[in-house]
Motif scaffolding. Sequence first.
Motif, PDB file in Angstrom:
ATOM      1  N   LEU A 136       0.841  -1.195   0.000  1.00 16.48           N
ATOM      2  CA  LEU A 136       0.000   0.000   0.000  1.00 16.48           C
ATOM      3  C   LEU A 136       0.879   1.250   0.000  1.00 16.48           C
ATOM      4  CD1 LEU A 136      -2.716  -1.113   2.571  1.00 16.48           C
ATOM      5  CD2 LEU A 136      -2.850  -1.162   0.076  1.00 16.48           C
ATOM      6  N   LYS A 137       0.579   2.175  -0.890  1.00 11.63           N
ATOM      7  CA  LYS A 137       1.439   3.323  -1.139  1.00 11.63           C
ATOM      8  C   LYS A 137       1.628   4.195   0.091  1.00 11.63           C
ATOM      9  CE  LYS A 137       2.043   7.029  -4.536  1.00 11.63           C
ATOM     10  NZ  LYS A 137       1.465   7.678  -5.742  1.00 11.63           N
ATOM     11  N   TYR A 138       0.583   4.382   0.890  1.00 10.80           N
ATOM     12  CA  TYR A 138       0.639   5.326   2.008  1.00 10.80           C
ATOM     13  C   TYR A 138       0.781   4.639   3.372  1.00 10.80           C
ATOM     14  CZ  TYR A 138      -0.884   8.487  -1.652  1.00 10.80           C
ATOM     15  OH  TYR A 138      -0.958   9.205  -2.820  1.00 10.80           O
ATOM     16  N   VAL A 139       1.090   3.332   3.346  1.00  8.44           N
ATOM     17  CA  VAL A 139       1.303   2.600   4.599  1.00  8.44           C
ATOM     18  C   VAL A 139       2.772   2.209   4.685  1.00  8.44           C
ATOM     19  CG1 VAL A 139       0.702   0.569   5.960  1.00  8.44           C
ATOM     20  CG2 VAL A 139      -1.056   1.723   4.591  1.00  8.44           C
ATOM     21  N   PRO A 140       3.528   2.703   5.678  1.00  4.35           N
ATOM     22  CA  PRO A 140       4.944   2.339   5.805  1.00  4.35           C
ATOM     23  C   PRO A 140       5.115   0.830   5.929  1.00  4.35           C
ATOM     24  CG  PRO A 140       4.388   4.153   7.284  1.00  4.35           C
ATOM     25  CD  PRO A 140       3.088   3.640   6.735  1.00  4.35           C
ATOM     26  N   GLU A 189       2.835  -2.367   7.934  1.00  5.88           N
ATOM     27  CA  GLU A 189       2.273  -3.566   7.299  1.00  5.88           C
ATOM     28  C   GLU A 189       2.919  -4.819   7.867  1.00  5.88           C
ATOM     29  OE1 GLU A 189       1.812  -4.012   2.877  1.00  5.88           O
ATOM     30  OE2 GLU A 189       3.018  -5.806   3.257  1.00  5.88           O
TER      31      GLU A 189
END
Length: 480
Positions: free
Chosen positions: A220-224, A228
Amino acid sequence: MANSSDSSASKLQLRDLPGDYGLPLFGAIKDRYDFHYNQGTDGFFRSRMQNYQSTVYRANVPPGPFNAPKSKAIVLVDAVSFTVLFDNSKVDKKNFFDGTFMPSTDFTGGYRLCPFLDTSEPKHATIKGFFLSTLAKLHNRFIPLFLSSMSELFTNLEHELSNKGEAYFNTISDNMTFDFIFRLLCENKSPSETSLGSDGPTFLNKWVFFQLAPLITLGLKYVPNFIEDLVLHTFPLPFCPLKSDYKKIFDAFYNSMGSILDEAEKIGVKRDEACHNFIFLAGFNSYGGNKVFFPALIKWVGAAGESLHRRLVDEIRTIVKEEGGVTLSALNKMSLTKSVVYETLRIEPPVPFQTAKAREDIVINSHDSSFLIKKDEIIFGYQPLATKDPKIFDNPEEFIGDRFMGDGEKLIEYVYWSNGKESDDPTVNDKQCPGKNLVVLLGRLLLVEFFLRYDTFDIEYGKLLLGSKVSFKSVTKATS
């Protein structure tokens, strides 16, 4: 000490296993980040193979470290060494299915189901034998039921293309697959006639995801990455959010599989245990496997272009006309169609990992060396490299539709997608997928029905969490 080599391979030099596990805890975390984020799955295994100049080596494999010491494994990535994973006299597969971990039995009604039983456990033969006998009894329904489900797939495909200018194949395929497998096991009852309604695929997608989460990268682009990793790979996901969904799945199958469950009781398997086993067979093996396989098949055939499409059209329509319909006899004469299915399963196997534990000290062989694996060491096979072994297959990274035709047919034994050689058939004494022949049959049927209806097609494709995503941009209806 057991030895997995033949007389010619016994002359190979015995090498020390290359690779290591790094520092305690930190080594496993580093390898996990390489696997999920820094290198990606294929890059993780390929880079270590190249670094060690060996197709057999030590590495931490996912999900570690919560699963230690099972994450410390001996990795196999060539077609020769990989086959030790099919030799149940040498390896133990208790509680191994798709990785080094076993999801909680909460996901399966509190039972350790057949896929997690080792062949040495008496219940394995009982339940797998029941799977095989049930599928044998249902074999006359495979073709007509699948063709019925395919008819709805084409209707939905053309409707989406007409209304939206493109059609997302994965969802259409998932719905078709679930409809077929439910009708097959549930006396032709439609899932829409049960409490599931149209939600069966959605519920199963979540159920499969929660069990495979330690192997999955969301990206996911906006989850570091560390967030995750903490959520998906540090602790197993709990069953409780799925409890209501799974009950609906269980109730739908339990209330619709009357005759099969009656037979289960006759052989001493409890009715609810049999139902949970068949849900796993239907939802994980069949639905989950075809969720990856069918889009892959369309992707590779679509990417191959009109030349392959014309050859498939000629073969399929000629033989169907000669045989008077789509029959098993007709399918068996379609050598190119069969080859395309095998090539898809070779280049993008639905199940990428195989795991086992050595029953005793064994010597395994790669193409050029032998290695000692000690009793109780974990063995982890990465199939997408083993089935692209350049010492077995010419141009292994390339999709070649007619690879398994003519003299190439002998290479079918090196297609390992089913947890066994494609040239073998499943028995009660092995861990090969009981629905292996059905999956191959359905792949052939999908191509046959498609090219009876269409001359060619255009697609776009990319990656999903599991497998490929495929969208149709156009189809050209049959002109002859």
